[in-house]
Design a protein around this motif. Structure first.
Motif, PDB file in Angstrom:
ATOM      1  N   THR A  50       0.807  -1.226   0.000  1.00 46.17           N
ATOM      2  CA  THR A  50       0.000   0.000   0.000  1.00 46.17           C
ATOM      3  C   THR A  50       0.836   1.270   0.000  1.00 46.17           C
ATOM      4  O   THR A  50       0.276   2.349  -0.133  1.00 46.17           O
ATOM      5  N   SER A  51       2.141   1.157   0.160  1.00 44.15           N
ATOM      6  CA  SER A  51       3.045   2.284   0.286  1.00 44.15           C
ATOM      7  C   SER A  51       2.613   3.170   1.451  1.00 44.15           C
ATOM      8  O   SER A  51       1.876   2.728   2.328  1.00 44.15           O
ATOM      9  N   CYS A  52       3.085   4.395   1.480  1.00 44.07           N
ATOM     10  CA  CYS A  52       2.659   5.367   2.491  1.00 44.07           C
ATOM     11  C   CYS A  52       2.927   6.760   1.937  1.00 44.07           C
ATOM     12  O   CYS A  52       3.753   6.924   1.035  1.00 44.07           O
ATOM     13  N   PRO A  53       2.242   7.772   2.434  1.00 42.42           N
ATOM     14  CA  PRO A  53       2.377   9.118   1.871  1.00 42.42           C
ATOM     15  C   PRO A  53       3.820   9.636   1.838  1.00 42.42           C
ATOM     16  O   PRO A  53       4.230  10.262   0.858  1.00 42.42           O
ATOM     17  N   SER A  54       4.604   9.368   2.893  1.00 46.03           N
ATOM     18  CA  SER A  54       5.982   9.884   2.911  1.00 46.03           C
ATOM     19  C   SER A  54       6.826   9.252   1.810  1.00 46.03           C
ATOM     20  O   SER A  54       7.637   9.928   1.173  1.00 46.03           O
ATOM     21  N   LYS A  55       6.644   7.945   1.582  1.00 52.15           N
ATOM     22  CA  LYS A  55       7.391   7.281   0.503  1.00 52.15           C
ATOM     23  C   LYS A  55       6.975   7.813  -0.867  1.00 52.15           C
ATOM     24  O   LYS A  55       7.813   7.965  -1.760  1.00 52.15           O
ATOM     25  N   ILE A  56       5.696   8.099  -1.030  1.00 50.20           N
ATOM     26  CA  ILE A  56       5.209   8.629  -2.304  1.00 50.20           C
ATOM     27  C   ILE A  56       5.809  10.012  -2.560  1.00 50.20           C
ATOM     28  O   ILE A  56       6.295  10.296  -3.663  1.00 50.20           O
ATOM     29  N   VAL A  57       5.785  10.865  -1.550  1.00 50.51           N
ATOM     30  CA  VAL A  57       6.354  12.213  -1.694  1.00 50.51           C
ATOM     31  C   VAL A  57       7.853  12.124  -1.971  1.00 50.51           C
ATOM     32  O   VAL A  57       8.375  12.824  -2.848  1.00 50.51           O
ATOM     33  N   ASN A  58       8.566  11.254  -1.247  1.00 51.13           N
ATOM     34  CA  ASN A  58      10.007  11.087  -1.478  1.00 51.13           C
ATOM     35  C   ASN A  58      10.291  10.590  -2.892  1.00 51.13           C
ATOM     36  O   ASN A  58      11.254  11.030  -3.531  1.00 51.13           O
ATOM     37  N   ASN A  59       9.444   9.689  -3.389  1.00 51.44           N
ATOM     38  CA  ASN A  59       9.619   9.164  -4.740  1.00 51.44           C
ATOM     39  C   ASN A  59       9.387  10.254  -5.784  1.00 51.44           C
ATOM     40  O   ASN A  59      10.139  10.353  -6.760  1.00 51.44           O
ATOM     41  N   ILE A  60       8.375  11.081  -5.581  1.00 50.21           N
ATOM     42  CA  ILE A  60       8.107  12.184  -6.513  1.00 50.21           C
ATOM     43  C   ILE A  60       9.272  13.168  -6.515  1.00 50.21           C
ATOM     44  O   ILE A  60       9.733  13.610  -7.576  1.00 50.21           O
ATOM     45  N   ILE A  61       9.781  13.496  -5.327  1.00 49.07           N
ATOM     46  CA  ILE A  61      10.925  14.411  -5.237  1.00 49.07           C
ATOM     47  C   ILE A  61      12.142  13.800  -5.911  1.00 49.07           C
ATOM     48  O   ILE A  61      12.859  14.478  -6.659  1.00 49.07           O
ATOM     49  N   SER A  62      12.383  12.517  -5.695  1.00 51.31           N
ATOM     50  CA  SER A  62      13.517  11.826  -6.324  1.00 51.31           C
ATOM     51  C   SER A  62      13.393  11.837  -7.849  1.00 51.31           C
ATOM     52  O   SER A  62      14.370  12.091  -8.559  1.00 51.31           O
ATOM     53  N   LEU A  63      12.201  11.555  -8.343  1.00 55.00           N
ATOM     54  CA  LEU A  63      11.987  11.577  -9.798  1.00 55.00           C
ATOM     55  C   LEU A  63      12.203  12.989 -10.360  1.00 55.00           C
ATOM     56  O   LEU A  63      12.761  13.151 -11.443  1.00 55.00           O
ATOM     57  N   PHE A  64      11.754  13.996  -9.629  1.00 50.16           N
ATOM     58  CA  PHE A  64      11.919  15.369 -10.086  1.00 50.16           C
ATOM     59  C   PHE A  64      13.390  15.765 -10.105  1.00 50.16           C
ATOM     60  O   PHE A  64      13.864  16.375 -11.061  1.00 50.16           O
ATOM     61  N   VAL A  65      14.120  15.411  -9.031  1.00 50.29           N
ATOM     62  CA  VAL A  65      15.545  15.755  -8.930  1.00 50.29           C
ATOM     63  C   VAL A  65      16.355  15.044 -10.008  1.00 50.29           C
ATOM     64  O   VAL A  65      17.251  15.622 -10.621  1.00 50.29           O
ATOM     65  N   ASN A  66      16.035  13.775 -10.266  1.00 46.07           N
ATOM     66  CA  ASN A  66      16.765  13.006 -11.274  1.00 46.07           C
ATOM     67  C   ASN A  66      16.282  13.281 -12.692  1.00 46.07           C
ATOM     68  O   ASN A  66      16.705  12.628 -13.629  1.00 46.07           O
ATOM     69  N   ASP A  67      15.350  14.211 -12.845  1.00 48.72           N
ATOM     70  CA  ASP A  67      14.829  14.628 -14.142  1.00 48.72           C
ATOM     71  C   ASP A  67      14.083  13.504 -14.870  1.00 48.72           C
ATOM     72  O   ASP A  67      14.088  13.439 -16.095  1.00 48.72           O
ATOM     73  N   ASN A  68      13.448  12.601 -14.116  1.00 49.32           N
ATOM     74  CA  ASN A  68      12.669  11.528 -14.712  1.00 49.32           C
ATOM     75  C   ASN A  68      11.158  11.761 -14.620  1.00 49.32           C
ATOM     76  O   ASN A  68      10.398  11.058 -15.269  1.00 49.32           O
ATOM     77  N   LEU A  69      10.734  12.707 -13.806  1.00 45.37           N
ATOM     78  CA  LEU A  69       9.307  12.898 -13.557  1.00 45.37           C
ATOM     79  C   LEU A  69       8.560  13.253 -14.837  1.00 45.37           C
ATOM     80  O   LEU A  69       7.528  12.648 -15.140  1.00 45.37           O
TER      81      LEU A  69
END
Length: 191
Positions: A50-69
């Motif tokens: 089910t993941s969790c909100p903090s992991k989702i936010v961290n994943n979005i930030i990681s994708l944005f930083v790595n220019d993959n979002l």
């Protein structure tokens, strides 16, 4: 024109009520997210599934930083648009055939009913096995989910066309193509 005191009071109450509703909606959303986070942290629910909100936010930030979002957004949007246009074409063709040929309607009706009642998401693993884990399986899954209901809805819209309008076009010498384009299609979709 001046507003009366009753109008001003009504507008104030309306605005207050609207603000209260939005506040309660935001409060409920925050409560759900906090509960979800706590349950995942305490391992009451499996955060791998089910993941969790903090992991989702961290994943979005990681994708944005790595220019993959933006790449992932583009891939999802393109798959959605491909599935939408294929569904549109398939649904229109099938609906037209069902509308035009009554025998075809009688033949295909039980199959549409069965396919509509089928839990399409449950077929996901089979589709991935058959088509592979790629864009084909995503488009096929989207087609399964949307095409049957689109066919049924478009056909029902065709069927509900005003009979008087059809009679008017026929009385003016209109053939079946003109009836379809000027009345059925235009009346339901091209307004």
């Amino acid at each position: 024109m001046k507003e009366s005191d009753k109008q001003k009071e009504f507008i104030r109450k309306y605005k207050r009520n609207k603000i209260k509703v939005v506040f309660i909606q935001i409060f409920i959303l925050i409560g759900i997210l906090l509960l979800w986070e706590v349950l995942a942290y305490k391992e009451v629910i499996n955060s791998f599934i089910t993941s969790c909100p903090s992991k989702i936010v961290n994943n979005i930030i990681s994708l944005f930083v790595n220019d993959n979002l933006l790449y992932h957004i583009w891939v999802t949007a393109s798959e959605t648009l491909i599935a939408f246009f294929i569904t549109l074409v398939v649904s229109l063709i099938f609906s037209l055939l069902i509308y035009r040929f009554k025998t075809f309607d009688k033949v295909i009706d039980p199959y549409l009913t069965i396919l509509n009642s089928l839990p399409k998401v449950a077929l996901g693993p089979l589709i991935i096995i058959w088509a592979g884990a790629n864009i084909k399986s995503i488009v096929i899954m989207s087609l399964l989910i949307s095409a049957i209901i689109s066919i049924i809805n478009i056909y029902n819209a065709f069927k509900s066309t005003d009979e008087n309008k059809i009679k008017i076009i026929k009385s003016m010498g209109g053939n079946k193509l003109k009836v379809f384009t000027y009345v059925v299609l235009r009346d339901n979709y091209l307004k």
